[in-house]
Design a protein around this motif. Structure first.
Motif, short mmCIF file in Angstrom:
data_model
loop_
_atom_site.label_atom_id
_atom_site.label_comp_id
_atom_site.label_asym_id
_atom_site.label_seq_id
_atom_site.Cartn_x
_atom_site.Cartn_y
_atom_site.Cartn_z
N TRP A 193 1.02 6.28 -10.88
CA TRP A 193 1.68 5.00 -10.62
C TRP A 193 0.49 3.83 -10.45
O TRP A 193 0.49 2.85 -10.91
CB TRP A 193 2.37 5.14 -9.58
N ASN A 221 -0.86 0.82 -12.83
CA ASN A 221 -1.10 -0.61 -12.18
C ASN A 221 -2.45 -1.31 -12.25
O ASN A 221 -2.84 -1.93 -11.46
CB ASN A 221 -0.49 -0.64 -10.92
N HIS A 222 -3.36 -0.42 -12.93
CA HIS A 222 -4.74 -0.68 -13.07
C HIS A 222 -5.45 -0.70 -11.80
O HIS A 222 -6.43 -1.57 -11.65
CB HIS A 222 -4.98 -2.05 -13.92
N LEU A 237 1.40 -1.65 -1.13
CA LEU A 237 1.82 -1.04 -2.36
C LEU A 237 2.57 0.22 -2.47
O LEU A 237 3.48 0.13 -3.09
CB LEU A 237 0.43 -0.97 -3.27
N TYR A 296 6.14 1.26 -3.32
CA TYR A 296 6.39 2.40 -4.66
C TYR A 296 7.63 3.36 -4.25
O TYR A 296 8.12 3.76 -4.78
CB TYR A 296 5.27 3.05 -4.77
#
Length: 162
Positions: free
Chosen positions: A109, A113-114, A158, A162
């Motif tokens: 994940w 999302n780089h 984040l 998630y």
């Protein structure tokens, strides 16, 4: 310093996971499963399992220890019981397979999302984000640590989402 305090950590390690009887100062005696011996103070941490299902912990101060006798070796079941006494509840809830899945899912994940992430530590159990933040099992926001508070806060946010 007494003889017990003069021993090395390698000597003390031979008592861990064994049922021992500790003779201490003032004719006190303590019995229990040796969880650990503190390498600085030589304190002995003993665990007992009374009938009520709880754990009883006793710490015998290193300077008071006069003699330690091994009474019994721990079997695999007792070793497992002793090893999880101080483990956080969250880590007890997941099997190794579940932890591995959580780690791989989170890593995928983050990469999607780089966010640069690598595995580090023993057996690659710890995730490292951008070289400045680590995430330990079970890979939730509480297991994040970093000296950079801004990055810590953002990555925790984040992971929470998630």
């Amino acid at each position: 310093m007494n003889d017990w305090q003069m021993k090395s950590p390698l000597d003390w390690e031979t008592y861990v996971n064994k049922r021992v009887k500790v003779a201490a100062a003032e004719k006190n005696e303590y019995e229990g499963w040796a969880l650990t011996v503190d390498p600085v103070s030589a304190n002995v941490v003993l665990a007992n399992f009374p009938e009520n299902g709880r754990v009883s912990i006793v710490v015998v101060l290193g300077h008071a220890v006069q003699e330690v006798d091994v009474l019994q070796e721990a079997d695999d079941e007792m070793k497992a019981r002793l090893s999880c006494i101080f483990a956080p509840e969250e880590s007890k809830a997941y099997s190794p397979e579940e932890l591995d899945k959580r780690k791989n899912d989170l890593k995928s994940w983050l990469e999607a999302n780089h966010i640069p992430v690598t595995e580090q530590g023993e057996a690659g159990r710890t995730l490292c984000v951008a070289g400045v933040l680590t995430i330990d099992p079970p890979y939730g926001p509480e297991e994040c640590s970093s000296s950079n508070e801004i990055i810590l806060s953002r990555v925790q946010g984040l992971i929470q989402g998630y």
